[in-house]
Design an enzyme around this catalytic site. Structure first.
Site, mmCIF file in Angstrom:
data_model
loop_
_atom_site.group_PDB
_atom_site.id
_atom_site.type_symbol
_atom_site.label_atom_id
_atom_site.label_comp_id
_atom_site.label_asym_id
_atom_site.label_seq_id
_atom_site.Cartn_x
_atom_site.Cartn_y
_atom_site.Cartn_z
ATOM 1 N N LYS A 116 -63.509 100.945 86.993
ATOM 2 C CA LYS A 116 -64.342 101.327 88.124
ATOM 3 C C LYS A 116 -64.441 102.830 88.338
ATOM 4 C CE LYS A 116 -66.372 98.938 89.926
ATOM 5 N NZ LYS A 116 -67.454 97.922 90.024
HETATM 6 N N1 PMP Z 1 -61.849 93.688 86.781
HETATM 7 C C1 PMP Z 1 -61.316 94.309 87.838
HETATM 8 C C2 PMP Z 1 -59.835 94.345 87.989
HETATM 9 C C3 PMP Z 1 -62.147 94.896 88.811
HETATM 10 O O1 PMP Z 1 -61.612 95.520 89.872
HETATM 11 C C4 PMP Z 1 -63.544 94.814 88.630
HETATM 12 C C5 PMP Z 1 -64.458 95.435 89.658
HETATM 13 N N2 PMP Z 1 -64.589 94.733 90.836
HETATM 14 C C6 PMP Z 1 -64.058 94.133 87.521
HETATM 15 C C7 PMP Z 1 -63.172 93.601 86.600
HETATM 16 C C8 PMP Z 1 -65.536 93.905 87.313
HETATM 17 O O2 PMP Z 1 -66.282 95.052 87.135
HETATM 18 P P1 PMP Z 1 -67.783 95.153 87.636
HETATM 19 O O3 PMP Z 1 -67.737 95.427 89.125
HETATM 20 O O4 PMP Z 1 -68.349 96.293 86.887
HETATM 21 O O5 PMP Z 1 -68.483 93.867 87.371
#
Ligand code: PMP
Length: 333
Positions: A45
């Site tokens: 992120k």
């Molecule tokens: N894994 C974790 C631990 C996250 O914090 C996030 C973000 N919410 C994601 C995966 C997914 O990423 P994205 O928001 O880009 O879909």
């Protein structure tokens, strides 16, 4: 890569692409994990947080001394808190109280103003994302990062994560597999890879309790069960995800995700968070569906350090009806 990075912001990205040896041998495929836990704020992120701030600065919406407000499961807030310190902004984070104590504690240590709220569905006006939007509107000079529906999120991945994967693979890859929270990572990378090569298979991974698997496979948003994973799954299709290419979808249950992160620890020396278990187990399933000889790329989103008191705690798991995997237990794969 190499040379001197100008501060925290320039240290974001350029992460290694790691071959997961044991799973590659097992499946006869090349299973590769983009090591996003190596970003300076510790997760995938950081890229979205940086992209959102850069676009808000460029548009003039965010000015020196301004406030950045966000509703986040933790990692976006952590990235934003670091970047706000580095770039001179105040940071206010709204987070569901169900998220890990490590992430909430870290946000406070980083100096963000943290408001924990009950975890309620998006349809409820008290939902953390909707609340963060209202708070931002009330503070003069504040910007709402709005990671779920702000396309700056996926543009950050389209412009960095996607090209890095393409270059690291030298254009040779067959599938891209990732779970989605906001959809920024999945969609940004999928859109970039499809632009380079139409036949790269894009596979959406989903935990139980999320409606995206049923949406991707049948078109209806319906969820069943629940998951201990954090930051992934959704009850709605975000603006970041809405027109992303999806060739296939895989649903992974918590037992398999848990087994996967423990296998990664024992066999690869990688200490990973729960969403990595969903991603890597889905990559293994994709390898099974494609057959041997394919190269599959997924994301290692964050480190197990953020879940030591949950996913890596025997009693915590037991309280949720899950047994902590043991090294000598039969291998699931
Ligand atoms: N894994 C974790 C631990 C996250 O914090 C996030 C973000 N919410 C994601 C995966 C997914 O990423 P994205 O928001 O880009 O879909």
């Amino acid at each position: 890569m190499g040379g001197i990075s100008e501060g925290f912001s320039e240290a974001v990205g350029q992460t290694p692409l790691i071959r997961l040896r044991a799973l590659s041998e097992l499946t006869g495929c090349d299973i590769l994990g983009k090591a996003e836990f190596m970003n300076p704020g510790g997760s995938v992120k950081d890229r979205a947080a940086l992209g959102i701030l850069q676009e808000a600065e460029a548009s003039g919406e965010l000015r020196p001394g301004g406030t950045v407000v966000e509703g986040t499961a933790g990692n976006t807030g952590i990235g934003l808190a670091h970047l706000c310190n580095a770039r001179g902004y105040r940071c206010l984070i709204v987070i569901p109280e169900t998220q890990s104590a490590e992430k909430i504690g870290l946000l406070r240590s980083l100096g963000a103003e943290v408001r924990t709220v009950p975890a309620v569905p998006y349809s409820d006006p008290a939902n953390y994302v909707r609340l963060s939007g209202r708070i931002a509107a009330e503070i003069p000079g504040a910007v709402w990062a709005n990671q779920f529906d702000n396309l700056a999120n996926r543009r950050a991945h389209f412009g960095s994560t996607g090209p890095e994967i393409w270059e690291q693979c030298e254009g040779t890859l067959d599938a891209w597999v990732a779970a989605t929270g906001t959809g920024g990572t999945y969609a940004g990378v999928a859109l970039f890879l499809k632009e380079r090569r139409k036949d790269v298979r894009c596979v959406l991974a989903d935990p139980h309790g999320s409606a995206l698997y049923s949406w991707a496979t049948g078109g209806d948003l319906s969820a069943e069960g629940r998951s201990i994973t954090e930051g992934i799954g959704n009850s709605r299709v975000t603006a970041n995800l809405v027109d992303a290419p999806i060739d296939d979808a895989v649903r992974i249950d918590d037992r398999e995700a848990l087994r996967t992160i423990y296998e990664l620890l024992w066999r690869e020396g990688l200490f990973m968070g729960g969403s990595v278990g969903i991603n890597v187990a889905a990559a293994v399933e994709t390898a099974r569906r494609l057959g041997p000889g394919h190269r599959i790329v997924t994301v290692l989103c964050d480190s197990g350090d953020r879940y030591r008191s949950s996913l890596y705690d025997r009693d915590w798991l037991q309280g949720r009806g899950l047994r902590q995997p043991e090294p000598d237990a039969p291998v699931l794969f």
